[in-house]
Design a protein around this motif. Structure first.
Motif, PDB file in Angstrom:
ATOM      1  N   HIS A 237       1.616   6.784   0.778  1.00 49.33           N
ATOM      2  CA  HIS A 237       0.404   5.843   0.476  1.00 49.33           C
ATOM      3  C   HIS A 237       0.322   5.701  -1.194  1.00 49.33           C
ATOM      4  CE1 HIS A 237      -3.484   3.626   0.031  1.00 49.33           C
ATOM      5  NE2 HIS A 237      -3.110   3.202   1.425  1.00 49.33           N
TER       6      HIS A 237
ATOM      7  N   GLU B  81      -4.329   1.696  -6.606  1.00 48.84           N
ATOM      8  CA  GLU B  81      -4.958   0.648  -5.544  1.00 48.84           C
ATOM      9  C   GLU B  81      -3.588  -0.206  -4.632  1.00 48.84           C
ATOM     10  OE1 GLU B  81      -8.059   0.623  -4.464  1.00 48.84           O
ATOM     11  OE2 GLU B  81      -9.208   1.272  -6.266  1.00 48.84           O
ATOM     12  N   PRO B  82      -4.005  -0.252  -3.470  1.00 48.26           N
ATOM     13  CA  PRO B  82      -2.916  -1.206  -2.854  1.00 48.26           C
ATOM     14  C   PRO B  82      -3.113  -2.715  -3.340  1.00 48.26           C
ATOM     15  CG  PRO B  82      -4.892  -0.695  -1.477  1.00 48.26           C
ATOM     16  CD  PRO B  82      -5.179   0.205  -2.477  1.00 48.26           C
ATOM     17  N   GLY B  83      -1.950  -3.262  -3.453  1.00 48.04           N
ATOM     18  CA  GLY B  83      -1.817  -4.592  -3.834  1.00 48.04           C
ATOM     19  C   GLY B  83      -2.096  -5.616  -2.560  1.00 48.04           C
ATOM     20  N   LEU B  84      -1.596  -6.830  -2.956  1.00 51.40           N
ATOM     21  CA  LEU B  84      -1.992  -8.040  -2.177  1.00 51.40           C
ATOM     22  C   LEU B  84      -0.885  -8.364  -1.097  1.00 51.40           C
ATOM     23  CD1 LEU B  84      -2.975 -10.735  -4.511  1.00 51.40           C
ATOM     24  CD2 LEU B  84      -4.640  -9.752  -2.704  1.00 51.40           C
TER      25      LEU B  84
ATOM     26  N   SER C  73      -2.128   5.654  -3.042  1.00 54.53           N
ATOM     27  CA  SER C  73      -3.239   6.366  -3.361  1.00 54.53           C
ATOM     28  C   SER C  73      -3.003   7.941  -3.685  1.00 54.53           C
ATOM     29  CB  SER C  73      -4.512   6.125  -2.435  1.00 54.53           C
ATOM     30  OG  SER C  73      -4.309   6.863  -1.366  1.00 54.53           O
TER      31      SER C  73
ATOM     32  N   HIS D  97       0.691  -1.352  -0.108  1.00 55.86           N
ATOM     33  CA  HIS D  97      -0.028   0.030  -0.004  1.00 55.86           C
ATOM     34  C   HIS D  97       0.731   1.378  -0.009  1.00 55.86           C
ATOM     35  CE1 HIS D  97       0.853  -0.448   4.315  1.00 55.86           C
ATOM     36  NE2 HIS D  97       0.892   0.819   4.437  1.00 55.86           N
TER      37      HIS D  97
END
Ligand code: SF4
Ligand code: SF4
Ligand code: SF4
Ligand code: FES
Lengths: 68, 947
Positions: free
Chosen positions: B596, B617-620, B598, B589
């Motif tokens: 961040h 967007e944040p990843g896994l 975003s 993220h």
């Protein structure tokens, strides 16, 4: 629901339990999920057949749905 | 560079601000008050002969070699024990002194074997040097009795003790006491009969309390204590300063070399993290670098059932690139991801996350810090505004009260523990909050004022009860809070902790900590002077790990223990570069510097530099990647320097996730457990074979320097770059310094960092920028990074992992001194003499109820799985609690840990698993089938013989 979704429901409920002192719990939960979950995780928990979420999480999910 | 021993000023530096001027051999010199005449002379360039003095130890004055004459004083005082005085006139070389020194030397040499030419220390022996320095040419005495011919003690795997060469200067004894704090050595007997002993007379080093830190070996002026490698290889010819690749203390060492062969690692006296000390791992346990099991050629296989095929680098990378492209085209780019390593350098980590974000085109990158300190990042960022500890290690010298929670520094962070113990021996008070009675609770000359042996999983309750005591008893530093923190948030928090349900008495049934003890500990922390908190994985690896970190931050703010030396909140980082891996943008993220993903402005910065569009967007995260893999949507992963199968929780789940992937690329030194499920293996390089930087637990960025050619052919950053090039990315770094330059351009807290500056300064603590050009030893000095400090209400939410009739005991896990993490390195060194297997600690009452004795095989079962290991019955653990380590793959303690995790970060709850223990007579089915799989997965097909 898949085991992944079960897991996500448990995580979301746990997040809500730990944010109980926020002035607006659903908003804080929605914000946390937006900041840290990848889009697919969010999509899975927003699926219509998801059950077992706490009332705070349910309203958080509504907020996320509205925003998307 | 030719070999130069490290300089030795004879006695430690004095710290006084007052300056004193004196004359030595006709030259004036000015030094701080409290400096010895010996040191003043050394600083001026005059070395006075000495044997019992060395600057890591306080002066002792026993050898009488360092005599000087001082105008107006009678006799010949020892310069090591004589402090300077204003106007003193000192003479270090006179006929009288020469005669006296020769006499002393003659006595020593008459009882010393004169086998210099064949002695291991020949050329690196202070006795030899001093004999030369005093001009000794013959020995007049024929001793009646000597110490020659005594048996050597060769029991320690890394150093020998040859008593016949001992001059009983007691430097070793004092090093063990003062530097290491173990007090393993004593001088036995008196006068001529005195000798050095490791414990009771019959004891040898291995059987003694010795923890093999090497301080005595370094202090010994003769060949009495000597590294076996020096005896074997010879004395070194050159030295390169580099940083230990084991734990987050980040000790710096001189890698002392002969050609390309490493002779020894000697702690660097100028190293600011370790100040010349070391532990057994960094000092001695580097043999894995040359271990025969190291894989040096790339390998591939179509399926994990097949044996490995050795291929060229080009073929391996082309295959990897084609697989990644195929999977991206078939399943979409979200099916790819990567894991960076806290064991690799900042530059390597930065490249892996860049490869994922810019090359794979998503943010599916995570790091092993996920499973250790991710809650630190979340908790300290929320409360203070930076994801890092607040102090440098030196700060502990000014602490009055040290609170250690969920950390076992004598095993996990030994060199820092030695510094902490030194402060404790000088009178600082100690509070330990830990379910186990760790070694720190009671050790020579140290006893914790309070050991709160809490029930695992109740950290937040204990800390809230401490806050309750501090607030309701009026111990809050209101002036600090008013000035530095958000007052409204403070008041909300204060009224929450003041509620009766948060009192130590109300929470005692949950925490199992006697309320009176808890109150006393809270009062001591709040009122005992400078209070410093040190914590480890016993805080973070819980379902409320992030809340615990915030609860700690709350306590520090409420008592004003932030922003100066001696206080602070200090995470003790597990692996060498956990801090760095987090700083470098390894989390899905955030980008480097904790910004961040975003945030459009930050993204734009990186997009300009990298020439790509970044996902917003944040990843896994790692556990989410594994979930997605079992769901069939995550298909390929590049793992650098991590062994998630062994280190991550719920092994079955990890195995299932890896098995479901079509392309697992493991980049590592050995065929680790994760590689059992890999399709492509890229050989890695050790820290001795690469250039780069590590960042330790005090935010200190330190150089890692290449001392030998990589056996596998490439440094790890080069391998990542080649993979990126194979994928079509235009990367052309010629040296890691260029990667650091890019990091500095993109990351405000690293703006002033470069390899050149690190070479000049030795190390730098971030932030290093315009407002802190020389770095920041202590943070939040004038204000919190986030502006006002934020108090966060941390309600105690019990974990879902509960004991019950089927699983009535709580398992908690940890590590021991001689082994490191999954043990891939340390298991491949002689450190195994101290830890051949993982053992299960169980309290006598629980053991007796189950008919278990020390040494028995037991079955350890949880709802996630079961394993077997041997038990050791001990009162270190409380009734109801069992404990083990996870250093050995066949024990697989993580087969039993569950996938419960921290609410904010998914950091796994390693420290609490409900289990049952029962007698057993052998390995479980899983262990047996896993051993089979392991053998199968490690087959390497013989390459066809080349012409
Ligand atoms: S190696 Fe360290 S612990 Fe062992 S005797 Fe020497 S100084 Fe003491
Ligand atoms: S072993 Fe070395 S350091 Fe210790 S007393 Fe003997 S000579 Fe001195
Ligand atoms: S304390 Fe840590 S950094 Fe220092 S030598 Fe030991 S393992 Fe290496
Ligand atoms: S060095 Fe001063 S007495 Fe030994």
């Amino acid at each position: 629901m898949t085991s992944t979704t079960d897991n996500l429901v448990r995580m979301a409920n746990q997040i809500a339990a730990n944010l109980q002192h926020e002035p607006d719990v659903p908003k804080a939960v929605a914000e946390h999920i937006r900041l840290f979950w990848d889009p697919r995780m969010r999509q899975l928990i927003l699926a219509p057949d998801v059950s077992g979420v706490s009332p705070d999480v349910a309203s958080a999910l509504d907020q996320l749905r509205d925003a998307s | 560079m030719t070999y130069q021993p490290q300089s030795d000023f004879g006695t430690p530096a004095a710290t006084s601000d007052a300056q004193i001027t004196l004359t030595i051999d006709g030259r004036t010199v000015t030094v701080p008050a409290g400096t010895s005449v010996m040191r003043a002379a050394a600083e001026q360039g005059t070395s006075i002969p000495k044997l019992c003095a060395t600057d890591s130890l306080s002066a002792f004055g026993s050898c009488r070699l360092c005599l000087v004459e001082i105008d107006g004083r009678r006799g010949t005082p020892a310069s090591c024990t004589t402090p300077v005085e204003p106007g003193m006139v000192v003479h270090t070389q006179t006929p009288r002194l020469q005669k006296l020194r020769k006499g002393v030397m003659e006595l020593y040499i008459s009882d010393h074997p004169l086998d210099c030419l064949t002695c291991g220390a020949n050329g690196d022996c202070e006795l030899q040097d001093q004999a030369g320095a005093v001009g000794l040419r013959d020995v007049r005495y024929q001793p009646v009795e000597t110490h020659l011919g005594q048996a050597k003690d060769q029991s320690n795997p890394y150093f020998d003790f040859d008593p016949s060469k001992c001059i009983v200067c007691s430097r070793c004894v004092r090093a063990c006491d003062e530097v290491q704090g173990t007090l393993a050595l004593t001088v036995q007997g008196r006068g001529f009969g005195s000798k050095i002993s490791a414990g009771i007379a019959s004891d040898n080093f291995l059987g003694s309390e010795c923890v093999s830190c090497g301080a005595c070996v370094q202090a010994c002026p003769t060949a009495t204590l000597i590294e076996k490698k020096v005896v074997e290889i010879g004395t070194p010819e050159r030295a390169v300063v580099t940083t230990c690749a084991y734990c987050g203390v980040g000790c710096t060492f001189r890698a002392e070399m002969r050609g390309e062969q490493l002779v020894r690692m000697v702690p660097w006296k100028e190293g600011k993290a370790n100040r010349g000390h070391s532990c057994v791992k960094g000092r001695f346990a580097w043999g894995y670098a040359q271990h025969q099991e190291r894989i040096l050629k790339p390998m591939i296989r179509r399926s994990i059932q097949d044996p490995w095929q050795e291929v060229s680098w080009d073929d391996a990378l082309a295959y990897a690139a084609s697989e990644l492209k195929r999977i991206s085209a078939t399943y979409g780019k979200q099916a790819l991801g990567g894991i960076t390593s806290s064991r690799c350098t900042n530059e390597e980590t930065f490249l892996v996350q860049k490869l994922v974000r810019a090359g794979f085109g998503n943010n599916n990158v995570d790091t092993c810090a996920r499973v250790c300190h991710s809650p630190t990042g979340y908790g300290l960022k929320t409360t203070f505004g930076t994801s890092a500890g607040t102090q440098d290690f030196d700060s502990v010298e000014d602490s009055d009260v040290i609170l250690v929670i969920g950390a076992n520094p004598t095993d996990g962070h030994p060199v820092f523990a030695s510094r902490m113990k030194r402060r404790l021996r000088k009178g600082a008070k100690l509070i330990v909050i830990d379910p186990r009675r760790t070694d720190l609770v009671r050790s020579p000359h140290i006893e914790a004022q309070h050991h709160l042996a809490l029930q695992p999983g109740t950290n937040v309750a204990v800390l809230t009860a401490m806050a309750h005591t501090i607030v309701t008893e009026g111990l809050v530093n209101e002036a600090f809070v008013k000035e530095r923190c958000d007052w409204d948030e403070y008041q909300d928090w204060a009224s929450f902790v003041s509620e009766d349900r948060n009192s130590p008495e109300a929470l005692e049934p949950v925490t199992k900590v006697p309320a009176a003890d808890l109150r006393a500990a809270a009062r001591l922390y709040a009122t005992g002077g400078n209070g410093a908190i040190y914590y480890g994985l016993g805080v973070t690896e819980h379902s409320q790990g992030s809340s615990t970190v915030m609860a700690i931050a709350n306590l520090a703010m409420a008592t004003g223990n932030i922003g100066r030396r001696g206080v602070g909140v200090n995470p003790l980082r597990g692996q060498n570069n956990v801090q760095g891996a987090c700083d470098m943008g390894s989390f899905p993220h955030e980008l480097a510097g904790y910004r961040h993903i975003s945030d459009a402005a930050t993204r734009a910065l990186f997009e300009r530099e990298w020439g790509v569009q970044l996902e917003s967007e944040p990843g896994l995260r790692i556990p989410n990647m594994l979930d997605a893999a079992t769901d069939g949507v995550f298909k390929a992963i590049y793992i650098q320097g991590e062994d998630i199968l062994q280190s991550d929780p719920n092994t079955h789940h990890v195995a299932a996730g890896l098995e479901a992937m079509e392309c697992v690329i493991v980049h590592d030194l050995f065929l680790n457990e994760t590689a059992n499920y890999a399709h492509i293996f890229l050989p890695g390089s050790t820290f001795l074979e690469k250039n780069g930087t590590f960042t330790n637990a005090e935010r200190r960025i330190q150089p890692v320097r290449k001392v030998m050619t990589p056996l596998n052919g490439y440094e790890d950053w080069e391998v990542t770059q080649k993979l990126a090039q194979a994928l079509g990315l235009d990367w052309n770094y010629a040296h890691p310094s260029e990667i650091m330059d890019e990091i500095a351009r993109l990351t405000p807290s690293f703006a002033g960092v470069s390899f050149d500056r690190l070479d000049q300064e030795g190390s730098l603590q971030w932030p290093v920028n315009e407002s802190a050009p020389d770095g920041s030893p202590i943070m939040h000095v004038d204000g919190f990074v986030r502006g006002k400090g934020k108090f966060v209400v941390t309600d105690y939410v019990p974990t879902d992992e509960r004991t019950g009739p089927r699983y009535p005991l709580l398992l908690t896990t940890g590590r021991i001194l001689s082994q490191y993490n999954v043990g891939a390195q340390t298991r491949r060194t002689d450190n195994v003499v101290w830890h051949e297997e993982d053992l299960l600690e169980i309290h006598p009452v629980d053991a007796e109820n189950r008919g278990i004795k020390s040494g028995d095989w037991v079955r350890l079962a949880s709802r996630a799985g079961e394993t077997t290991l041997r038990a050791t019955v001990t009162e270190r653990v409380a009734p109801g609690v069992v404990y083990t380590t996870f250093h050995h793959p066949l024990t697989q303690a993580n087969v039993v840990t569950t996938d419960y995790s921290d609410w904010a970060t998914n950091c796994p709850e390693y420290k609490v698993t409900a289990v049952q223990i029962s007698p057993s007579n052998g390995p479980t089915e899983w262990q047996e089938s896993y051993a089979k799989l392991q053998n199968n997965a490690r087959r390497i097909a013989k390459a066809e013989a080349a012409e």
